[in-house]
Design an enzyme around this catalytic site. Structure first.
Site, PDB file in Angstrom:
ATOM      1  N   GLY A  15     -13.009 -37.782 -18.299  1.00 11.38           N
ATOM      2  CA  GLY A  15     -14.457 -37.585 -18.392  1.00 11.38           C
ATOM      3  C   GLY A  15     -14.845 -36.711 -19.573  1.00 11.38           C
ATOM      4  O   GLY A  15     -15.685 -37.082 -20.405  1.00 11.38           O
ATOM      5  N   LEU A  16     -14.211 -35.550 -19.659  1.00 18.89           N
ATOM      6  CA  LEU A  16     -14.530 -34.618 -20.743  1.00 18.89           C
ATOM      7  C   LEU A  16     -14.017 -35.150 -22.080  1.00 18.89           C
ATOM      8  O   LEU A  16     -14.690 -35.018 -23.120  1.00 18.89           O
ATOM      9  CB  LEU A  16     -13.889 -33.265 -20.405  1.00 18.89           C
ATOM     10  CG  LEU A  16     -14.310 -32.024 -21.151  1.00 18.89           C
ATOM     11  CD1 LEU A  16     -15.816 -31.918 -21.291  1.00 18.89           C
ATOM     12  CD2 LEU A  16     -13.773 -30.793 -20.417  1.00 18.89           C
ATOM     13  N   ARG A  69     -24.806 -24.892  -6.861  1.00 18.59           N
ATOM     14  CA  ARG A  69     -23.756 -24.061  -7.497  1.00 18.59           C
ATOM     15  C   ARG A  69     -23.625 -24.384  -8.979  1.00 18.59           C
ATOM     16  O   ARG A  69     -23.510 -23.494  -9.816  1.00 18.59           O
ATOM     17  CB  ARG A  69     -22.419 -24.293  -6.791  1.00 18.59           C
ATOM     18  CG  ARG A  69     -21.227 -23.758  -7.574  1.00 18.59           C
ATOM     19  CD  ARG A  69     -19.893 -24.122  -6.956  1.00 18.59           C
ATOM     20  NE  ARG A  69     -18.791 -23.820  -7.839  1.00 18.59           N
ATOM     21  CZ  ARG A  69     -18.269 -24.669  -8.731  1.00 18.59           C
ATOM     22  NH1 ARG A  69     -18.759 -25.893  -8.879  1.00 18.59           N
ATOM     23  NH2 ARG A  69     -17.270 -24.289  -9.503  1.00 18.59           N
ATOM     24  N   SER A  90     -18.573 -26.403 -15.107  1.00 22.05           N
ATOM     25  CA  SER A  90     -18.697 -27.822 -14.736  1.00 22.05           C
ATOM     26  C   SER A  90     -19.313 -28.545 -15.917  1.00 22.05           C
ATOM     27  O   SER A  90     -20.506 -28.366 -16.191  1.00 22.05           O
ATOM     28  CB  SER A  90     -19.624 -27.996 -13.534  1.00 22.05           C
ATOM     29  OG  SER A  90     -19.166 -27.276 -12.422  1.00 22.05           O
ATOM     30  N   ASP A 148      -3.310 -39.846 -24.134  1.00 21.60           N
ATOM     31  CA  ASP A 148      -3.549 -39.853 -22.683  1.00 21.60           C
ATOM     32  C   ASP A 148      -2.551 -40.811 -22.046  1.00 21.60           C
ATOM     33  O   ASP A 148      -2.140 -41.792 -22.662  1.00 21.60           O
ATOM     34  CB  ASP A 148      -4.981 -40.317 -22.362  1.00 21.60           C
ATOM     35  CG  ASP A 148      -5.457 -39.823 -20.996  1.00 21.60           C
ATOM     36  OD1 ASP A 148      -6.412 -39.011 -20.963  1.00 21.60           O
ATOM     37  OD2 ASP A 148      -4.877 -40.224 -19.965  1.00 21.60           O
ATOM     38  N   SER A 194      -9.964 -23.216 -16.354  1.00 17.87           N
ATOM     39  CA  SER A 194     -11.011 -23.571 -15.392  1.00 17.87           C
ATOM     40  C   SER A 194     -11.515 -22.343 -14.660  1.00 17.87           C
ATOM     41  O   SER A 194     -10.778 -21.361 -14.469  1.00 17.87           O
ATOM     42  CB  SER A 194     -10.456 -24.570 -14.378  1.00 17.87           C
ATOM     43  OG  SER A 194     -11.364 -24.770 -13.312  1.00 17.87           O
ATOM     44  N   ASP A 228       2.795 -39.999 -21.409  1.00 16.80           N
ATOM     45  CA  ASP A 228       2.732 -38.905 -20.443  1.00 16.80           C
ATOM     46  C   ASP A 228       3.110 -37.594 -21.144  1.00 16.80           C
ATOM     47  O   ASP A 228       3.935 -37.597 -22.079  1.00 16.80           O
ATOM     48  CB  ASP A 228       3.720 -39.200 -19.307  1.00 16.80           C
ATOM     49  CG  ASP A 228       3.469 -38.341 -18.091  1.00 16.80           C
ATOM     50  OD1 ASP A 228       3.017 -38.899 -17.078  1.00 16.80           O
ATOM     51  OD2 ASP A 228       3.721 -37.114 -18.160  1.00 16.80           O
ATOM     52  N   LEU A 229       2.554 -36.488 -20.668  1.00 20.22           N
ATOM     53  CA  LEU A 229       2.931 -35.179 -21.214  1.00 20.22           C
ATOM     54  C   LEU A 229       4.414 -34.881 -20.998  1.00 20.22           C
ATOM     55  O   LEU A 229       4.971 -33.999 -21.657  1.00 20.22           O
ATOM     56  CB  LEU A 229       2.099 -34.066 -20.559  1.00 20.22           C
ATOM     57  CG  LEU A 229       0.611 -33.990 -20.929  1.00 20.22           C
ATOM     58  CD1 LEU A 229      -0.113 -33.024 -19.988  1.00 20.22           C
ATOM     59  CD2 LEU A 229       0.416 -33.553 -22.380  1.00 20.22           C
ATOM     60  N   TYR A 269      -4.241 -26.109  -8.185  1.00 15.68           N
ATOM     61  CA  TYR A 269      -4.868 -26.493  -9.457  1.00 15.68           C
ATOM     62  C   TYR A 269      -5.283 -25.240 -10.237  1.00 15.68           C
ATOM     63  O   TYR A 269      -4.942 -25.087 -11.433  1.00 15.68           O
ATOM     64  CB  TYR A 269      -6.070 -27.407  -9.171  1.00 15.68           C
ATOM     65  CG  TYR A 269      -6.999 -27.581 -10.335  1.00 15.68           C
ATOM     66  CD1 TYR A 269      -6.599 -28.281 -11.469  1.00 15.68           C
ATOM     67  CD2 TYR A 269      -8.284 -27.027 -10.318  1.00 15.68           C
ATOM     68  CE1 TYR A 269      -7.453 -28.424 -12.553  1.00 15.68           C
ATOM     69  CE2 TYR A 269      -9.140 -27.181 -11.382  1.00 15.68           C
ATOM     70  CZ  TYR A 269      -8.722 -27.870 -12.506  1.00 15.68           C
ATOM     71  OH  TYR A 269      -9.569 -28.010 -13.576  1.00 15.68           O
TER      72      TYR A 269
HETATM   73  P1  NAI Z   1     -10.230 -36.016 -15.945  1.00 14.10           P
HETATM   74  O1  NAI Z   1      -9.404 -36.049 -14.708  1.00 14.10           O
HETATM   75  O2  NAI Z   1     -11.408 -36.907 -16.032  1.00 14.10           O
HETATM   76  O3  NAI Z   1      -9.317 -36.297 -17.215  1.00 14.10           O
HETATM   77  C1  NAI Z   1      -7.997 -35.800 -17.328  1.00 14.10           C
HETATM   78  C2  NAI Z   1      -7.216 -36.774 -18.190  1.00 14.10           C
HETATM   79  O4  NAI Z   1      -5.890 -36.278 -18.315  1.00 14.10           O
HETATM   80  C3  NAI Z   1      -7.129 -38.186 -17.592  1.00 14.10           C
HETATM   81  O5  NAI Z   1      -7.575 -39.146 -18.515  1.00 14.10           O
HETATM   82  C4  NAI Z   1      -5.661 -38.349 -17.249  1.00 14.10           C
HETATM   83  O6  NAI Z   1      -5.194 -39.676 -17.445  1.00 14.10           O
HETATM   84  C5  NAI Z   1      -5.006 -37.384 -18.225  1.00 14.10           C
HETATM   85  N1  NAI Z   1      -3.720 -36.938 -17.732  1.00 14.10           N
HETATM   86  C6  NAI Z   1      -3.450 -36.406 -16.507  1.00 14.10           C
HETATM   87  N2  NAI Z   1      -2.126 -36.167 -16.388  1.00 14.10           N
HETATM   88  C7  NAI Z   1      -1.563 -36.531 -17.564  1.00 14.10           C
HETATM   89  C8  NAI Z   1      -0.228 -36.539 -18.043  1.00 14.10           C
HETATM   90  N3  NAI Z   1       0.788 -36.105 -17.283  1.00 14.10           N
HETATM   91  N4  NAI Z   1      -0.005 -36.982 -19.292  1.00 14.10           N
HETATM   92  C9  NAI Z   1      -1.018 -37.434 -20.074  1.00 14.10           C
HETATM   93  N5  NAI Z   1      -2.307 -37.470 -19.659  1.00 14.10           N
HETATM   94  C10 NAI Z   1      -2.565 -37.023 -18.418  1.00 14.10           C
HETATM   95  O7  NAI Z   1     -10.660 -34.490 -16.130  1.00 14.10           O
HETATM   96  P2  NAI Z   1     -11.847 -33.908 -17.018  1.00 14.10           P
HETATM   97  O8  NAI Z   1     -12.995 -33.627 -16.155  1.00 14.10           O
HETATM   98  O9  NAI Z   1     -12.018 -34.746 -18.215  1.00 14.10           O
HETATM   99  O10 NAI Z   1     -11.228 -32.494 -17.434  1.00 14.10           O
HETATM  100  C11 NAI Z   1     -10.498 -32.339 -18.627  1.00 14.10           C
HETATM  101  C12 NAI Z   1      -9.802 -30.982 -18.601  1.00 14.10           C
HETATM  102  O11 NAI Z   1     -10.754 -29.951 -18.452  1.00 14.10           O
HETATM  103  C13 NAI Z   1      -8.794 -30.820 -17.459  1.00 14.10           C
HETATM  104  O12 NAI Z   1      -7.724 -30.022 -17.924  1.00 14.10           O
HETATM  105  C14 NAI Z   1      -9.582 -30.058 -16.416  1.00 14.10           C
HETATM  106  O13 NAI Z   1      -8.729 -29.307 -15.577  1.00 14.10           O
HETATM  107  C15 NAI Z   1     -10.449 -29.173 -17.292  1.00 14.10           C
HETATM  108  N6  NAI Z   1     -11.691 -28.783 -16.656  1.00 14.10           N
HETATM  109  C16 NAI Z   1     -12.699 -29.704 -16.537  1.00 14.10           C
HETATM  110  C17 NAI Z   1     -13.890 -29.338 -15.976  1.00 14.10           C
HETATM  111  C18 NAI Z   1     -15.061 -30.280 -15.915  1.00 14.10           C
HETATM  112  O14 NAI Z   1     -16.126 -29.853 -15.483  1.00 14.10           O
HETATM  113  N7  NAI Z   1     -14.932 -31.523 -16.341  1.00 14.10           N
HETATM  114  C19 NAI Z   1     -14.088 -27.983 -15.420  1.00 14.10           C
HETATM  115  C20 NAI Z   1     -12.961 -27.108 -15.608  1.00 14.10           C
HETATM  116  C21 NAI Z   1     -11.816 -27.503 -16.224  1.00 14.10           C
HETATM  117  C1  15L Z   2     -12.899 -28.140 -12.436  1.00 11.92           C
HETATM  118  O1  15L Z   2     -11.988 -27.423 -12.831  1.00 11.92           O
HETATM  119  C2  15L Z   2     -12.724 -29.604 -12.265  1.00 11.92           C
HETATM  120  O2  15L Z   2     -11.807 -30.141 -13.202  1.00 11.92           O
HETATM  121  C3  15L Z   2     -14.042 -30.357 -12.364  1.00 11.92           C
HETATM  122  O3  15L Z   2     -13.853 -31.683 -11.920  1.00 11.92           O
HETATM  123  C4  15L Z   2     -15.127 -29.686 -11.527  1.00 11.92           C
HETATM  124  O4  15L Z   2     -14.795 -29.768 -10.191  1.00 11.92           O
HETATM  125  C5  15L Z   2     -15.275 -28.242 -11.967  1.00 11.92           C
HETATM  126  O5  15L Z   2     -14.041 -27.555 -12.003  1.00 11.92           O
HETATM  127  C6  15L Z   2     -16.221 -27.434 -11.071  1.00 11.92           C
HETATM  128  O6  15L Z   2     -15.870 -26.335 -10.669  1.00 11.92           O
HETATM  129  O7  15L Z   2     -17.331 -27.892 -10.823  1.00 11.92           O
END
Ligand code: NAI
Ligand code: 15L
Length: 274
Positions: A15-16, A181, A172, A35, A109, A49-50, A143
């Site tokens: 997503g991000l 929130r 978020s 990815d 996070s 994969d990582l 997490y």
């Molecule tokens: P997401 O779940 O939509 O995207 C994560 C991506 O990482 C996915 O495309 C997935 O395929 C990839 N991935 C997961 N495991 C992997 C691996 N072993 N090897 C390669 N790729 C892998 O998450 P989002 O929302 O895009 O978040 C991105 C980052 O930001 C994450 O680290 C998340 O913890 C962090 N984050 C996001 C927040 C948000 O509000 N979107 C809030 C706080 C932290």
């Molecule tokens: C996170 O760390 C998650 O990756 C995201 O999906 C949201 O749940 C966000 O925190 C949140 O606290 O809203």
């Protein structure tokens, strides 16, 4: 450090990652995408994969910086978090160290400090009651614990190997806040790009930890370490407040899921599909 131009974006399919693929090129970056999930319409993206250290070595070759978003992004069984977020982040830093990449921006996070009680006052919360960046870690999930590990790994690689990192404790980051929130922790996508750009370009960051949110009227935490990087947030979630409060009511101090920064993760963590 010269301004980075080529940036490896891990988690580019997420997503991000998708939001940042749209927004960061306007700052002059050439993004290399990585990815485990294939990205439609991006034939040059690295699908790996990582855990694949050879793929990571190839991915970091010649880049100026890494924006490390790839992770399991919600609560999951410990073994899965261990593999993707703990071991995966270690493999990434090893590749960075070997290649001499000078800067990483790490997607930490708010869940690294999720059990921290939210400020009682406000909104707006008085400046001296905002949660400081050096508040003790209180992860709310495996997490969140993995994000604490990532921050400590970043500190180790800074002290031992000179790799600089900005760890961004993202609130978020979605197009719009979807809960009361989130009005306090929302990071608009535009401010997300501004913050990542500041984190990629600020000089001499060592290892810096910052909260990642917009300039929300209902802000809970102190943004000064993010502002010190040159980040100037432009957005405020208050434009969404009337609708969300009408639908959900104000936060209830008697509800455990409303008492802490981590919200629902504290009481009923969402599960990654197994
Ligand atoms: P997401 O779940 O939509 O995207 C994560 C991506 O990482 C996915 O495309 C997935 O395929 C990839 N991935 C997961 N495991 C992997 C691996 N072993 N090897 C390669 N790729 C892998 O998450 P989002 O929302 O895009 O978040 C991105 C980052 O930001 C994450 O680290 C998340 O913890 C962090 N984050 C996001 C927040 C948000 O509000 N979107 C809030 C706080 C932290
Ligand atoms: C996170 O760390 C998650 O990756 C995201 O999906 C949201 O749940 C966000 O925190 C949140 O606290 O809203």
């Amino acid at each position: 450090m010269p301004a980075p131009r080529t940036v490896l974006l891990t988690g580019a399919a997420g997503g991000l990652g998708t939001l940042m693929r749209g927004l960061l090129p306007a700052y002059g970056y050439e993004l290399r995408l990585f990815d485990v999930t294939p990205i439609e319409g991006e034939p040059d993206a690295i699908t790996a994969d990582l855990a694949d250290r050879a793929a990571l070595r190839a991915a970091v070759a010649g880049v100026d910086a890494v924006l490390h978003l790839a992770a399991i992004s919600l609560e999951a069984p410990f073994e899965k978090i261990l593999r993707a977020n703990v071991e995966g982040t270690y493999h990434l830093y090893e590749a960075v160290r070997e290649a001499g990449v000078p800067r990483v921006v790490f997607a930490s996070s708010n869940h690294a400090v999720g059990y921290t009680p939210r400020p009682a006052g406000g909104p707006p919360v008085a400046r001296d009651e905002l949660i400081p960046i050096d508040t003790p870690r209180r992860p709310d999930t495996y997490y969140g614990l993995s994000k604490c590990f990532g921050e400590d790994l970043a500190q180790l690689y800074c002290d031992r190997h000179g790799v600089e990192t900005v760890s961004v404790r993202i609130g978020s980051c979605f197009m719009e806040p979807t809960s009361v929130r989130m009005l306090s922790v929302w990071l608009s996508p535009g401010d997300g790009a501004r913050l990542f750009h500041a984190a990629l370009t600020a000089p001499d960051v060592g290892h810096s930890v910052v909260y990642g949110s917009s300039a929300n009227t209902r802000l809970w935490w102190d943004l000064s370490s993010a502002r010190a990087l040159g980040y100037e947030p432009q957005d405020d979630s208050e434009q969404f407040a009337a609708k969300l409060v009408a639908e959900q009511g104000e936060l209830d101090p008697e509800n455990p899921a409303h008492r802490c920064l981590g919200g629902q993760f504290v009481t009923d963590p969402p599960q990654w599909p197994l």
